[in-house]
Design a protein around this motif. Structure first.
Motif, PDB file in Angstrom:
ATOM      1  N   SER A  95      -4.885   2.352 -11.722  1.00  9.33           N
ATOM      2  CA  SER A  95      -4.229   1.053 -11.516  1.00  9.33           C
ATOM      3  C   SER A  95      -2.927   0.776 -12.286  1.00  9.33           C
ATOM      4  N   PRO A  96      -1.799   0.713 -11.576  1.00 11.41           N
ATOM      5  CA  PRO A  96      -0.564   0.291 -12.242  1.00 11.41           C
ATOM      6  C   PRO A  96      -0.661  -1.153 -12.774  1.00 11.41           C
ATOM      7  N   THR A  97      -1.462  -1.983 -12.090  1.00  9.31           N
ATOM      8  CA  THR A  97      -1.600  -3.377 -12.569  1.00  9.31           C
ATOM      9  C   THR A  97      -2.316  -3.397 -13.921  1.00  9.31           C
TER      10      THR A  97
ATOM     11  N   ALA B  13     -19.860  -1.568  -5.236  1.00 11.00           N
ATOM     12  CA  ALA B  13     -19.609  -2.494  -6.346  1.00 11.00           C
ATOM     13  C   ALA B  13     -18.271  -3.214  -6.136  1.00 11.00           C
ATOM     14  N   ALA B  14     -17.283  -2.477  -5.629  1.00 11.98           N
ATOM     15  CA  ALA B  14     -15.974  -3.094  -5.388  1.00 11.98           C
ATOM     16  C   ALA B  14     -16.091  -4.181  -4.312  1.00 11.98           C
ATOM     17  N   PHE B  15     -16.881  -3.890  -3.267  1.00 14.18           N
ATOM     18  CA  PHE B  15     -17.113  -4.915  -2.233  1.00 14.18           C
ATOM     19  C   PHE B  15     -17.850  -6.120  -2.827  1.00 14.18           C
TER      20      PHE B  15
ATOM     21  N   LEU C  75     -18.537   8.278   2.624  1.00 18.98           N
ATOM     22  CA  LEU C  75     -19.107   7.549   1.499  1.00 18.98           C
ATOM     23  C   LEU C  75     -20.474   7.024   1.901  1.00 18.98           C
ATOM     24  N   ALA C  76     -21.311   6.771   0.889  1.00 17.38           N
ATOM     25  CA  ALA C  76     -22.590   6.124   1.161  1.00 17.38           C
ATOM     26  C   ALA C  76     -22.398   4.610   1.033  1.00 17.38           C
ATOM     27  N   LEU C  77     -22.579   3.938   2.149  1.00 23.91           N
ATOM     28  CA  LEU C  77     -22.475   2.471   2.173  1.00 23.91           C
ATOM     29  C   LEU C  77     -23.894   1.921   2.141  1.00 23.91           C
TER      30      LEU C  77
ATOM     31  N   TYR D  88     -24.334   7.317  -8.022  1.00 29.15           N
ATOM     32  CA  TYR D  88     -25.241   6.342  -7.407  1.00 29.15           C
ATOM     33  C   TYR D  88     -24.710   5.913  -6.047  1.00 29.15           C
ATOM     34  N   GLY D  89     -23.566   6.464  -5.647  1.00 29.96           N
ATOM     35  CA  GLY D  89     -22.958   6.034  -4.388  1.00 29.96           C
ATOM     36  C   GLY D  89     -22.681   4.541  -4.419  1.00 29.96           C
ATOM     37  N   GLN D  90     -22.203   4.034  -5.569  1.00 29.76           N
ATOM     38  CA  GLN D  90     -22.050   2.576  -5.690  1.00 29.76           C
ATOM     39  C   GLN D  90     -20.621   2.102  -5.984  1.00 29.76           C
TER      40      GLN D  90
ATOM     41  N   THR E  48       4.612   2.073   0.671  1.00 29.40           N
ATOM     42  CA  THR E  48       5.442   1.367  -0.298  1.00 29.40           C
ATOM     43  C   THR E  48       4.789   1.485  -1.670  1.00 29.40           C
ATOM     44  N   ASP E  49       5.497   2.108  -2.562  1.00 29.83           N
ATOM     45  CA  ASP E  49       4.954   2.354  -3.891  1.00 29.83           C
ATOM     46  C   ASP E  49       5.316   1.188  -4.808  1.00 29.83           C
ATOM     47  N   CYS E  50       4.308   0.625  -5.414  1.00 28.10           N
ATOM     48  CA  CYS E  50       4.561  -0.445  -6.358  1.00 28.10           C
ATOM     49  C   CYS E  50       4.929   0.217  -7.693  1.00 28.10           C
ATOM     50  N   THR E  51       6.191   0.252  -8.005  1.00 29.67           N
ATOM     51  CA  THR E  51       6.631   1.074  -9.139  1.00 29.67           C
ATOM     52  C   THR E  51       6.638   0.308 -10.455  1.00 29.67           C
TER      53      THR E  51
ATOM     54  N   GLU F  96       0.842  -1.205   0.000  1.00 25.96           N
ATOM     55  CA  GLU F  96       0.000   0.000   0.000  1.00 25.96           C
ATOM     56  C   GLU F  96       0.876   1.254   0.000  1.00 25.96           C
ATOM     57  N   LYS F  97       0.580   2.110  -0.964  1.00 22.07           N
ATOM     58  CA  LYS F  97       1.374   3.329  -1.144  1.00 22.07           C
ATOM     59  C   LYS F  97       1.208   4.314   0.022  1.00 22.07           C
ATOM     60  N   ARG F  98      -0.006   4.337   0.591  1.00 20.72           N
ATOM     61  CA  ARG F  98      -0.265   5.354   1.628  1.00 20.72           C
ATOM     62  C   ARG F  98       0.244   4.897   2.990  1.00 20.72           C
ATOM     63  N   LYS F  99       0.213   5.852   3.935  1.00 21.09           N
ATOM     64  CA  LYS F  99       0.552   5.530   5.325  1.00 21.09           C
ATOM     65  C   LYS F  99      -0.520   4.628   5.915  1.00 21.09           C
TER      66      LYS F  99
ATOM     67  N   GLY G 245     -12.312  -4.061  -8.323  1.00 14.53           N
ATOM     68  CA  GLY G 245     -12.704  -2.723  -7.851  1.00 14.53           C
ATOM     69  C   GLY G 245     -12.450  -1.655  -8.906  1.00 14.53           C
ATOM     70  N   ASP G 246     -12.122  -0.459  -8.426  1.00  9.36           N
ATOM     71  CA  ASP G 246     -11.911   0.665  -9.350  1.00  9.36           C
ATOM     72  C   ASP G 246     -10.796   0.387 -10.356  1.00  9.36           C
ATOM     73  N   ALA G 247      -9.914  -0.519 -10.077  1.00 12.31           N
ATOM     74  CA  ALA G 247      -8.831  -0.813 -11.021  1.00 12.31           C
ATOM     75  C   ALA G 247      -9.399  -1.241 -12.374  1.00 12.31           C
TER      76      ALA G 247
HETATM   77  C1  FAD Z   1     -16.145  12.166  -4.921  1.00 15.99           C
HETATM   78  C2  FAD Z   1     -16.374  10.677  -4.798  1.00 15.99           C
HETATM   79  C3  FAD Z   1     -17.415  10.216  -4.007  1.00 15.99           C
HETATM   80  C4  FAD Z   1     -17.650   8.853  -3.895  1.00 15.99           C
HETATM   81  N1  FAD Z   1     -18.704   8.429  -3.139  1.00 15.99           N
HETATM   82  C5  FAD Z   1     -18.980   7.118  -3.058  1.00 15.99           C
HETATM   83  C6  FAD Z   1     -20.073   6.659  -2.270  1.00 15.99           C
HETATM   84  O1  FAD Z   1     -20.790   7.450  -1.645  1.00 15.99           O
HETATM   85  N2  FAD Z   1     -20.318   5.321  -2.219  1.00 15.99           N
HETATM   86  C7  FAD Z   1     -19.565   4.427  -2.895  1.00 15.99           C
HETATM   87  O2  FAD Z   1     -19.865   3.228  -2.846  1.00 15.99           O
HETATM   88  N3  FAD Z   1     -18.505   4.824  -3.637  1.00 15.99           N
HETATM   89  C8  FAD Z   1     -18.193   6.131  -3.731  1.00 15.99           C
HETATM   90  N4  FAD Z   1     -17.120   6.552  -4.456  1.00 15.99           N
HETATM   91  C9  FAD Z   1     -16.312   5.551  -5.164  1.00 15.99           C
HETATM   92  C10 FAD Z   1     -15.276   4.905  -4.250  1.00 15.99           C
HETATM   93  O3  FAD Z   1     -14.445   5.882  -3.684  1.00 15.99           O
HETATM   94  C11 FAD Z   1     -14.420   3.913  -5.051  1.00 15.99           C
HETATM   95  O4  FAD Z   1     -15.233   3.150  -5.895  1.00 15.99           O
HETATM   96  C12 FAD Z   1     -13.674   2.973  -4.093  1.00 15.99           C
HETATM   97  O5  FAD Z   1     -12.791   3.717  -3.300  1.00 15.99           O
HETATM   98  C13 FAD Z   1     -12.891   1.936  -4.916  1.00 15.99           C
HETATM   99  O6  FAD Z   1     -12.133   1.166  -4.045  1.00 15.99           O
HETATM  100  P1  FAD Z   1     -10.821   0.448  -4.562  1.00 15.99           P
HETATM  101  O7  FAD Z   1     -10.250  -0.251  -3.365  1.00 15.99           O
HETATM  102  O8  FAD Z   1     -11.085  -0.334  -5.774  1.00 15.99           O
HETATM  103  O9  FAD Z   1      -9.840   1.643  -5.005  1.00 15.99           O
HETATM  104  P2  FAD Z   1      -9.200   2.800  -4.109  1.00 15.99           P
HETATM  105  O10 FAD Z   1     -10.104   3.149  -2.986  1.00 15.99           O
HETATM  106  O11 FAD Z   1      -8.790   3.868  -5.059  1.00 15.99           O
HETATM  107  O12 FAD Z   1      -7.923   2.129  -3.457  1.00 15.99           O
HETATM  108  C14 FAD Z   1      -6.772   1.845  -4.242  1.00 15.99           C
HETATM  109  C15 FAD Z   1      -5.585   1.674  -3.291  1.00 15.99           C
HETATM  110  O13 FAD Z   1      -4.455   1.320  -4.068  1.00 15.99           O
HETATM  111  C16 FAD Z   1      -3.336   2.060  -3.589  1.00 15.99           C
HETATM  112  N5  FAD Z   1      -2.371   2.200  -4.693  1.00 15.99           N
HETATM  113  C17 FAD Z   1      -2.570   2.777  -5.906  1.00 15.99           C
HETATM  114  N6  FAD Z   1      -1.458   2.748  -6.633  1.00 15.99           N
HETATM  115  C18 FAD Z   1      -0.519   2.119  -5.877  1.00 15.99           C
HETATM  116  C19 FAD Z   1       0.850   1.791  -6.083  1.00 15.99           C
HETATM  117  N7  FAD Z   1       1.503   2.111  -7.191  1.00 15.99           N
HETATM  118  N8  FAD Z   1       1.510   1.137  -5.084  1.00 15.99           N
HETATM  119  C20 FAD Z   1       0.866   0.808  -3.924  1.00 15.99           C
HETATM  120  N9  FAD Z   1      -0.428   1.111  -3.678  1.00 15.99           N
HETATM  121  C21 FAD Z   1      -1.109   1.757  -4.643  1.00 15.99           C
HETATM  122  C22 FAD Z   1      -3.918   3.405  -3.167  1.00 15.99           C
HETATM  123  O14 FAD Z   1      -3.078   4.073  -2.257  1.00 15.99           O
HETATM  124  C23 FAD Z   1      -5.238   2.973  -2.550  1.00 15.99           C
HETATM  125  O15 FAD Z   1      -5.131   2.700  -1.176  1.00 15.99           O
HETATM  126  C24 FAD Z   1     -16.833   7.918  -4.584  1.00 15.99           C
HETATM  127  C25 FAD Z   1     -15.776   8.384  -5.359  1.00 15.99           C
HETATM  128  C26 FAD Z   1     -15.545   9.747  -5.473  1.00 15.99           C
HETATM  129  C27 FAD Z   1     -14.419  10.228  -6.334  1.00 15.99           C
END
Ligand code: FAD
Length: 434
Positions: free
Chosen positions: A150-152, A302-304, A22-24, A296-298, A101-104, A4-7, A286-288
């Motif tokens: 997503s770098p992957t 959707a990722a879950f 977020l809306a769960l 839609y707050g989804q 730790t950044d996955c480069t 994970e890149k973040r703290k 997930g978002d990748a």
């Molecule tokens: C303004 C806004 C409002 C939203 N509101 C809602 C809501 O109300 N309800 C809802 O269901 N969804 C909402 N979403 C969507 C939600 O935020 C995302 O769908 C969700 O966070 C996706 O989760 P994820 O784990 O797939 O990706 P992310 O949450 O983006 O997590 C990705 C992780 O990968 C890590 N990472 C990335 N690159 C690297 C790297 N190179 N090396 C190491 N780590 C890395 C990041 O640090 C991060 O921790 C919203 C989004 C936005 C922008």
């Protein structure tokens, strides 16, 4: 291993960045229930039973999400939810987490290359811990849960070339977060158990409650043009705009200028890609593989939900990663494409139509139907409260229902006749459309 890149946000000082919420809803809760975390998640969430719609005069009204009391969504802090998940992961000895730790680089070698077997089997990450030299991490498989950029995904795309399809679309609107603080006694300054919306045609603001009495406001606004982020450059312009367009919100934003000029402006977009995996070596989740607009707050829900489908595929084909990944992709892709399209539908609906007479009459009719006909769900309800229904079916039924009901409510009048008649007509049309 989780990289994970973040703290580790459980110990980081997050006050400077102000955590967003977020809306769960039910799909996310279903996945959390599968790992025994739904009750804990509910305990750190605030129920939101409907939308409170604020007009330009400062007047407001509540439009419940459903006629059923048990149908509501929950405002949850991103930080608190992440902490809950990390604590749960920590309970498993086999999970090692490398923070900051950044996955480069992700090296996936081509399976049909004429290179040696040793290279063809290589799945390796270059990980760069903060203030340290990069290290090589080899893995049996790589799951890219690494978000919209997503770098992957980029590694898979690089390797597959034209065989990897990717289609992205950014809205001309972006977003910025603002903050309504709690009262001096730590209370919520505006109604707590709703999602607030200030719809204004081509732009809008929304606010979700936080446990500490504050609200996170998100301003969705065009990037350029007359009323846009690009049009505001001074505090006076900002004040004048908010006083006129959001009078009741303006009075609750003591740090408006500071928030507005210091907080970043985010972009909003949708990406659909195919495939989500590469040769049993790597898979996206997930978002990748399916970032969507947030209307839609989804996205998180959707990722879950992805994880539930992934685990079903895993249980069916344990060990055969190529089959697990391709089944996961085959089963899930039509649903995430559907929620991407639904989220765009809601962008237009939330901005504008919530104030439209036909839309309001349709909501009144749907509320009554939800109260009296247990099997009736609005499009919003199908997406948000029916975790048993795939998104693609929610889209099919929801869009058709909306069209029929809006026709019936033309001119802002709820149609005469019994609710059962309206429901029967809808059912007939839904069945005949199959
Ligand atoms: C303004 C806004 C409002 C939203 N509101 C809602 C809501 O109300 N309800 C809802 O269901 N969804 C909402 N979403 C969507 C939600 O935020 C995302 O769908 C969700 O966070 C996706 O989760 P994820 O784990 O797939 O990706 P992310 O949450 O983006 O997590 C990705 C992780 O990968 C890590 N990472 C990335 N690159 C690297 C790297 N190179 N090396 C190491 N780590 C890395 C990041 O640090 C991060 O921790 C919203 C989004 C936005 C922008």
């Amino acid at each position: 291993m989780l990289i994970e890149k973040r703290k580790d946000l459980r110990w980081a000082d997050i006050s400077a960045g102000r955590s967003i919420n977020l809306a769960l809803s039910d799909r996310g809760l279903a996945a959390l229930a599968a790992v025994g975390l739904d009750d804990e998640a509910r305990s750190i969430a605030i129920p939101m039973h409907g939308r409170m719609i604020h007009d330009r005069s400062g007047a407001s009204r509540v439009s419940p999400y459903s006629g059923r009391e048990e149908d509501y969504i929950n405002s949850i802090s991103r930080t608190e939810l992440n902490a809950l998940l990390l604590d749960a992961a920590d309970r498993y000895d086999e999970v090692q987490i490398m923070f900051e730790t950044d996955c480069t680089e992700i090296a996936l070698s081509s399976v049909d290359s004429r290179q040696s077997t040793r290279l063809a089997e290589r799945k390796c990450l270059t990980a760069k811990p903060k203030d340290q030299d990069p290290i090589q991490v080899s893995a049996e498989i790589i799951i890219g849960a690494d978000g919209a950029g997503s770098p992957t995904r980029q590694a898979i795309e690089k390797l597959m070339g034209h065989d990897f399809k990717s289609d992205s679309h950014f809205l001309s609107s972006g977003y910025k977060e603002l903050h309504i603080p709690p009262t001096v006694s730590g209370e919520w300054r505006i109604e707590k158990n709703v999602l607030h919306i200030w719809p204004r045609g081509s732009y809008m603001a929304i606010a979700l409650p936080n446990l500490d009495g504050s609200f996170t406001v998100t301003l969705f606004w065009p990037m350029e043009g007359d009323n846009s982020f690009g049009a505001i450059s001074t505090e006076a312009e900002l004040d004048a705009f908010f006083r006129k367009e959001f009078p009741d919100l303006y009075t609750e934003l003591p740090d408006l200028a500071e928030d507005y000029f210091n907080n970043p402006t985010g972009k909003l977009g949708t990406l659909k890609c195919a495939p989500w995996h590469y040769a049993g070596h790597a898979c996206l989740i997930g978002d990748a593989c399916h970032p969507i607009v947030p209307f839609y707050g989804q996205g998180m829900n959707a990722a879950f939900e992805d994880t539930l489908v992934f685990m079903e595929c895993y249980d069916a084909d344990k060990g055969d990663w190529a089959t697990i990944f391709s089944e996961f992709y085959r089963r899930r892709k039509p649903d995430t494409d559907a929620i991407a399209d639904l989220a765009l539908d809601n962008f237009y609906e939330m901005q504008d139509h919530v104030d439209d007479p036909a839309f309001m009459a349709k909501r009144t009719l749907e509320m009554k139907m939800e109260q009296e006909i247990p099997s009736y769900y609005s499009k919003y309800g199908l997406v948000t409260f029916r975790e048993d229904l795939p998104y693609r079916e929610a889209l099919r039924q929801g869009r058709l229902q909306d069209k029929i009901l809006l026709d019936m409510c033309h001119g802002g009048k709820v149609p005469d006749g019994s609710l059962q008649d309206v429901y029967s007509k809808l059912q007939e049309r839904l069945v005949s459309s199959l």
